[in-house]
Write a protein that holds these residues in place. Sequence first.
Motif, PDB file in Angstrom:
ATOM      1  N   THR A  40      30.517  53.844  24.326  1.00  0.00           N
ATOM      2  CA  THR A  40      30.279  52.714  25.205  1.00  0.00           C
ATOM      3  C   THR A  40      30.841  53.035  26.578  1.00  0.00           C
ATOM      4  O   THR A  40      32.003  53.407  26.710  1.00  0.00           O
ATOM      5  N   VAL A  41      30.006  52.915  27.596  1.00  0.00           N
ATOM      6  CA  VAL A  41      30.428  53.172  28.974  1.00  0.00           C
ATOM      7  C   VAL A  41      30.427  51.832  29.695  1.00  0.00           C
ATOM      8  O   VAL A  41      29.367  51.240  29.931  1.00  0.00           O
ATOM      9  N   ARG A  42      31.609  51.358  30.010  1.00  0.00           N
ATOM     10  CA  ARG A  42      31.758  50.030  30.594  1.00  0.00           C
ATOM     11  C   ARG A  42      30.939  49.883  31.869  1.00  0.00           C
ATOM     12  O   ARG A  42      30.925  50.760  32.726  1.00  0.00           O
ATOM     13  N   ASN A  43      30.237  48.774  31.977  1.00  0.00           N
ATOM     14  CA  ASN A  43      29.390  48.426  33.113  1.00  0.00           C
ATOM     15  C   ASN A  43      28.196  49.354  33.301  1.00  0.00           C
ATOM     16  O   ASN A  43      27.556  49.326  34.346  1.00  0.00           O
ATOM     17  N   VAL A  44      27.943  50.210  32.320  1.00  0.00           N
ATOM     18  CA  VAL A  44      26.805  51.124  32.419  1.00  0.00           C
ATOM     19  C   VAL A  44      25.898  50.965  31.214  1.00  0.00           C
ATOM     20  O   VAL A  44      24.714  50.710  31.339  1.00  0.00           O
ATOM     21  N   GLY A  45      26.462  51.150  30.008  1.00  0.00           N
ATOM     22  CA  GLY A  45      25.655  51.061  28.801  1.00  0.00           C
ATOM     23  C   GLY A  45      26.226  51.937  27.709  1.00  0.00           C
ATOM     24  O   GLY A  45      27.419  51.927  27.460  1.00  0.00           O
ATOM     25  N   TYR A  46      25.368  52.739  27.088  1.00  0.00           N
ATOM     26  CA  TYR A  46      25.762  53.560  25.950  1.00  0.00           C
ATOM     27  C   TYR A  46      25.279  54.985  26.163  1.00  0.00           C
ATOM     28  O   TYR A  46      24.252  55.213  26.793  1.00  0.00           O
ATOM     29  N   VAL A  47      26.048  55.928  25.605  1.00  0.00           N
ATOM     30  CA  VAL A  47      25.708  57.337  25.698  1.00  0.00           C
ATOM     31  C   VAL A  47      25.746  57.929  24.296  1.00  0.00           C
ATOM     32  O   VAL A  47      26.688  57.710  23.548  1.00  0.00           O
ATOM     33  N   LEU A  48      24.715  58.679  23.952  1.00  0.00           N
ATOM     34  CA  LEU A  48      24.684  59.391  22.693  1.00  0.00           C
ATOM     35  C   LEU A  48      25.553  60.639  22.871  1.00  0.00           C
ATOM     36  O   LEU A  48      25.306  61.450  23.759  1.00  0.00           O
ATOM     37  N   THR A  49      26.590  60.789  22.045  1.00  0.00           N
ATOM     38  CA  THR A  49      27.552  61.871  22.237  1.00  0.00           C
ATOM     39  C   THR A  49      27.443  62.975  21.205  1.00  0.00           C
ATOM     40  O   THR A  49      28.256  63.881  21.176  1.00  0.00           O
ATOM     41  N   THR A  50      26.435  62.894  20.359  1.00  0.00           N
ATOM     42  CA  THR A  50      26.271  63.861  19.286  1.00  0.00           C
ATOM     43  C   THR A  50      24.909  64.540  19.406  1.00  0.00           C
ATOM     44  O   THR A  50      23.919  63.886  19.733  1.00  0.00           O
ATOM     45  N   ALA A  51      24.901  65.838  19.145  1.00  0.00           N
ATOM     46  CA  ALA A  51      23.623  66.556  19.161  1.00  0.00           C
ATOM     47  C   ALA A  51      22.733  66.024  18.042  1.00  0.00           C
ATOM     48  O   ALA A  51      23.206  65.711  16.958  1.00  0.00           O
ATOM     49  N   VAL A  52      21.459  65.923  18.321  1.00  0.00           N
ATOM     50  CA  VAL A  52      20.509  65.403  17.352  1.00  0.00           C
ATOM     51  C   VAL A  52      19.429  66.457  17.120  1.00  0.00           C
ATOM     52  O   VAL A  52      18.897  67.019  18.062  1.00  0.00           O
ATOM     53  N   GLU A  53      19.120  66.685  15.862  1.00  0.00           N
ATOM     54  CA  GLU A  53      18.062  67.621  15.510  1.00  0.00           C
ATOM     55  C   GLU A  53      16.905  66.841  14.908  1.00  0.00           C
ATOM     56  O   GLU A  53      17.119  65.891  14.159  1.00  0.00           O
ATOM     57  N   SER A  54      15.703  67.270  15.194  1.00  0.00           N
ATOM     58  CA  SER A  54      14.550  66.574  14.624  1.00  0.00           C
ATOM     59  C   SER A  54      14.349  67.028  13.177  1.00  0.00           C
ATOM     60  O   SER A  54      14.696  68.139  12.795  1.00  0.00           O
ATOM     61  N   ALA A  55      13.801  66.146  12.399  1.00  0.00           N
ATOM     62  CA  ALA A  55      13.528  66.448  10.987  1.00  0.00           C
ATOM     63  C   ALA A  55      12.307  67.350  10.893  1.00  0.00           C
ATOM     64  O   ALA A  55      11.390  67.235  11.703  1.00  0.00           O
ATOM     65  N   PRO A  56      12.273  68.229   9.896  1.00  0.00           N
ATOM     66  CA  PRO A  56      11.108  69.132   9.765  1.00  0.00           C
ATOM     67  C   PRO A  56       9.840  68.395   9.393  1.00  0.00           C
ATOM     68  O   PRO A  56       9.769  67.350   8.938  1.00  0.00           O
TER      69      PRO A  56
END
Length: 56
Positions: A40-56
Motif C-alpha cells: 500500500t502506497v499512501r495517497n497513491v494506491g497499490y503496488v504489486l511487489t512480487t514477480a508474477v509468471e503466467s500459467a502455461p
Amino acid sequence: MIEWTRGRSSDAFDRNIDVQISRLRKKLVERGFPEDGFKTVRNVGYVLTTAVESAP
C-alpha cells in the motif's frame, strides 16, 4: 479504479477499493501468494511487489 469498474467517481473517503484489495489479498494468500505481495502506497494506491509468471 472505481470509475473504471463502477462507472462513477469517488470521494477521498470511499473505501471500496481498499475493501476489494483486502479481499483479493486474502484469496491470493490462500493460494500461496506472499502476504506482502501488494504494498500500500499512501495517497497513491497499490503496488504489486512480487514477480508474477503466467500459467502455461
